[in-house]
Design an enzyme around this catalytic site. Structure first.
Site, mmCIF file in Angstrom:
data_model
loop_
_atom_site.group_PDB
_atom_site.id
_atom_site.type_symbol
_atom_site.label_atom_id
_atom_site.label_comp_id
_atom_site.label_asym_id
_atom_site.label_seq_id
_atom_site.Cartn_x
_atom_site.Cartn_y
_atom_site.Cartn_z
ATOM 1 N N SER A 154 -38.446 9.940 -1.051
ATOM 2 C CA SER A 154 -38.558 8.080 -0.664
ATOM 3 C C SER A 154 -37.496 8.089 0.783
ATOM 4 O O SER A 154 -36.442 8.550 0.086
ATOM 5 C CB SER A 154 -38.508 7.206 -1.778
ATOM 6 O OG SER A 154 -38.477 5.808 -1.917
ATOM 7 N N LYS A 208 -40.870 9.049 -9.564
ATOM 8 C CA LYS A 208 -41.022 8.320 -8.389
ATOM 9 C C LYS A 208 -42.090 7.370 -8.612
ATOM 10 O O LYS A 208 -42.082 6.075 -7.594
ATOM 11 C CB LYS A 208 -41.759 9.837 -7.113
ATOM 12 C CG LYS A 208 -41.905 8.672 -6.347
ATOM 13 C CD LYS A 208 -40.727 8.542 -4.956
ATOM 14 C CE LYS A 208 -41.350 7.859 -3.989
ATOM 15 N NZ LYS A 208 -42.225 7.856 -3.245
ATOM 16 N N HIS A 211 -39.978 3.876 -9.253
ATOM 17 C CA HIS A 211 -39.688 3.848 -8.189
ATOM 18 C C HIS A 211 -40.817 2.839 -7.304
ATOM 19 O O HIS A 211 -40.705 2.373 -7.247
ATOM 20 C CB HIS A 211 -39.621 5.356 -7.276
ATOM 21 C CG HIS A 211 -38.662 4.644 -5.483
ATOM 22 N ND1 HIS A 211 -39.984 4.606 -4.915
ATOM 23 C CD2 HIS A 211 -37.175 4.249 -5.407
ATOM 24 C CE1 HIS A 211 -39.123 4.627 -3.720
ATOM 25 N NE2 HIS A 211 -37.827 4.139 -4.262
ATOM 26 N N ASN A 212 -41.561 3.282 -7.280
ATOM 27 C CA ASN A 212 -42.389 3.141 -5.946
ATOM 28 C C ASN A 212 -43.615 1.589 -7.154
ATOM 29 O O ASN A 212 -44.060 0.620 -6.572
ATOM 30 C CB ASN A 212 -44.101 4.019 -5.948
ATOM 31 C CG ASN A 212 -43.520 4.495 -5.302
ATOM 32 O OD1 ASN A 212 -42.270 5.006 -4.643
ATOM 33 N ND2 ASN A 212 -44.998 5.233 -4.409
ATOM 34 N N GLU A 215 -40.995 -0.921 -6.673
ATOM 35 C CA GLU A 215 -41.169 -1.148 -4.806
ATOM 36 C C GLU A 215 -41.654 -2.611 -4.961
ATOM 37 O O GLU A 215 -41.880 -3.330 -3.943
ATOM 38 C CB GLU A 215 -41.516 0.082 -4.163
ATOM 39 C CG GLU A 215 -41.833 -0.063 -2.446
ATOM 40 C CD GLU A 215 -42.640 1.046 -2.032
ATOM 41 O OE1 GLU A 215 -41.499 2.069 -2.638
ATOM 42 O OE2 GLU A 215 -43.271 1.019 -1.545
HETATM 43 C C1 6PG Z 1 -41.371 5.689 -0.383
HETATM 44 C C2 6PG Z 1 -42.669 4.697 -0.576
HETATM 45 C C3 6PG Z 1 -44.301 5.773 -0.045
HETATM 46 C C4 6PG Z 1 -45.234 5.266 -0.133
HETATM 47 C C5 6PG Z 1 -45.315 4.165 0.750
HETATM 48 C C6 6PG Z 1 -46.767 3.404 0.907
HETATM 49 O O1 6PG Z 1 -40.381 5.697 -1.060
HETATM 50 O O2 6PG Z 1 -41.252 6.119 0.647
HETATM 51 O O3 6PG Z 1 -42.559 4.882 -1.440
HETATM 52 O O4 6PG Z 1 -44.301 6.989 -1.058
HETATM 53 O O5 6PG Z 1 -46.357 5.883 -0.331
HETATM 54 O O6 6PG Z 1 -44.922 2.972 1.513
HETATM 55 O O7 6PG Z 1 -46.993 2.534 0.111
HETATM 56 P P1 6PG Z 1 -48.247 2.284 -0.064
HETATM 57 O O8 6PG Z 1 -49.523 2.171 0.808
HETATM 58 O O9 6PG Z 1 -48.955 2.387 -1.971
HETATM 59 O O10 6PG Z 1 -47.781 0.707 0.407
#
Ligand code: 6PG
Length: 500
Positions: A154, A208, A211-212, A215
């Protein structure tokens, strides 16, 4: 296609678990990268900064040529047109990292690569792969004596270049062979690398994915707070930028709050806020959806991530929304606030509390998956990996780690003494914020889902008794009684007239 090598830092390479200096003299590379998109290129430069010689391959030969002649020129980076020669260029055991799009492209590369590898070699998938694919690949490669690592990475392009957060999992035998290298290129906080082993099989990519999921929730909460500032509090974009800049120095301190302040402060060529010119249609590549879907499958509440995914889906219905804005009536214009400071204080409470709930849900999901799949994910380590390099890095993560270190069996993060106290302190402002938002017709789906979850989790009794009775009424499912032992089921003819 060979680029001129540069002097290697033997010590760094030894530390990275790499090959010896004599290999370097032979032109043997320490590691290979397959896939030269921006993430792959930046990771190569990062590896090279740490004294490793890197062999690279991309199915687009021009990408390789451009990279070697451009950013990588003068470095110990060598390009190869095919995977057979790439494999030959590596010291043993080989370490090959893939940075290719998730899904079929990873399997396609593995199909081509594996015949050129030998038992004991390591393949690291650093893309955003689905954890179930990673678990399958780890199994398949193991059958051929190969060690597979699924590493969540990430931090976007910049993180990859200067130090991402890395969440490796997979075949534990691979860890000693890649630990030095991955920890060297990862971000560091308080001298600790934001990279550590998180568990077997698909654990790295699962971490991960969580994490997302967080996010997504965090981004949605911030967007809702911004919307509220504009519509309910009546701030200008510039004023909102100021509030986020201030929050970036508070308990809300985080990368996402920081970049929000930057985004809102940015003006277009005409001097007007650029954010107002960005179309309000949010894209999504899928990891947030995966997290929400996995939570549904496991029966673990992940309301905020789901709300964030659906909010993006709703945003994408732009044309329908534009039409509906003419048809569906809202509450009408509410007056401007006379107590901006009070409202902003309440909003800060709401954002902080909801953020705690987002973390609590993410970690509850992680615990369940780790238990279900026997991964043994160290819950007190994971937040430490997210303190630097990654998108959700934030001050709160130190407290999350401390809560799990203090009580590894903590049933839910919200119940850790520190967070329980903070949530209680935030709740009045949190409730007032949502009350005003509802009155003003401003949607705050994630902030309100967080409060509903908090209220639900702290409820000794929920109306699920009625759900059970309804299920028994129409489906004869039976129900448990509070005055009988768990597991004993009862049936009732609810109308007293029998029948269905
Ligand atoms: C990271 C992000 C990354 C992610 C993009 C786009 O941790 O660097 O999570 O992996 O793929 O930010 O995500 P979306 O297009 O789903 O918003």
């Amino acid at each position: 296609m060979d680029a001129p090598g540069r002097e290697h830092d033997g010590e760094a390479r030894e530390r990275a678990g790499g090959v010896t200096a004599e290999h370097a003299a032979d032109g043997v590379s320490d590691v290979a990268m397959v896939g030269l998109g921006v993430m792959g290129r930046n990771l190569v430069l990062n590896l090279s900064d740490h004294g490793l010689a890197v062999s690279v391959h991309d199915r687009d030969r021009r990408a390789v040529r451009d990279f070697l002649g451009g950013e990588a020129s003068g470095r110990a980076v060598r390009g190869f047109d095919d995977l057979a020669s790439l494999a030959l260029s590596l010291g043993r055991p080989r370490r090959v990292m893939l940075m290719v799009p998730a899904g079929a492209p990873v399997d396609a590369v593995l199909d081509d690569l594996v015949p050129h590898l030998e038992p004991g070699d390591v393949v690291i998938d650093g893309g955003n792969s689905h954890y179930a694919d990673t678990a399958r690949r780890a199994r398949e490669l193991r059958e051929r004596g190969l060690l597979f690592v699924g590493a969540g990475v990430s931090g976007g392009a910049e993180g990859a270049r200067v130090g991402p957060a890395i969440m490796p999992g997979g075949d534990p035998a691979a860890w000693p062979l890649v630990a030095g290298m991955l920890q060297d290129i990862a971000a560091r906080v308080d001298g600790q690398p934001c990279c550590d082993w998180v568990g077997e099989g698909g654990a790295g990519h699962y971490v991960k994915m969580v994490h997302n999921g967080i996010e997504y929730a965090d981004m949605q909460l911030i967007a809702e707070a911004y919307h509220y500032m504009r519509v309910v509090v009546g701030l200008t974009v510039r004023e909102s930028a100021g509030v986020f800049a201030e929050w970036a120095g508070s308990r809300l301190d985080s990368y996402l709050v920081e970049i929000t302040a930057d985004v809102l402060a940015r003006v277009d060529d005409d001097g007007l806020p650029l954010v107002d010119k960005v179309r309000d249609v949010a894209g999504q590549k899928g990891t947030g959806r995966w997290a929400a879907a996995d939570a549904l499958e496991r029966g673990v509440p992940l309301d905020l991530t789901a709300a964030a995914v659906f909010a993006r889906a709703l945003s994408a219905l732009k044309d329908e929304r534009v039409a509906a804005a003419q048809t569906l009536r809202g509450p009408g214009r509410s007056g401007v606030s006379f107590d901006r400071l009070g409202q902003l204080r309440d909003l800060e409470d709401a954002l902080y509390a909801a953020k705690v709930v987002a973390y609590a849900q993410g970690f509850a999901l992680l615990r369940r998956a780790s238990d279900d799949l026997g991964w043994g994910v160290p819950l007190s380590t994971v937040p430490l990996l997210w303190r630097g390099g990654c998108v959700i890095r934030s001050r709160i993560l130190g407290d999350v780690a401390a809560a799990y270190a203090e009580d590894p069996e903590l049933p839910d993060l919200m119940t850790a003494p520190r967070f329980a106290r903070e949530l209680a302190g935030c709740q009045a402002g949190w409730r007032r914020t949502l009350t005003r938002a509802i009155a003003a017709g401003v949607p705050m789906p994630a902030t309100s889902a967080a409060l509903a979850h908090y209220d639900g989790y702290r409820s000794e009794r929920l109306p699920a008794n009625l759900i059970e009775a309804q299920r028994d009424y129409f489906g004869a499912h039976g129900y448990e009684r509070v005055d009988a032992p768990r597991g004993e089921r009862f049936r009732t003819d609810w109308t007293g007239r029998g029948g269905t």
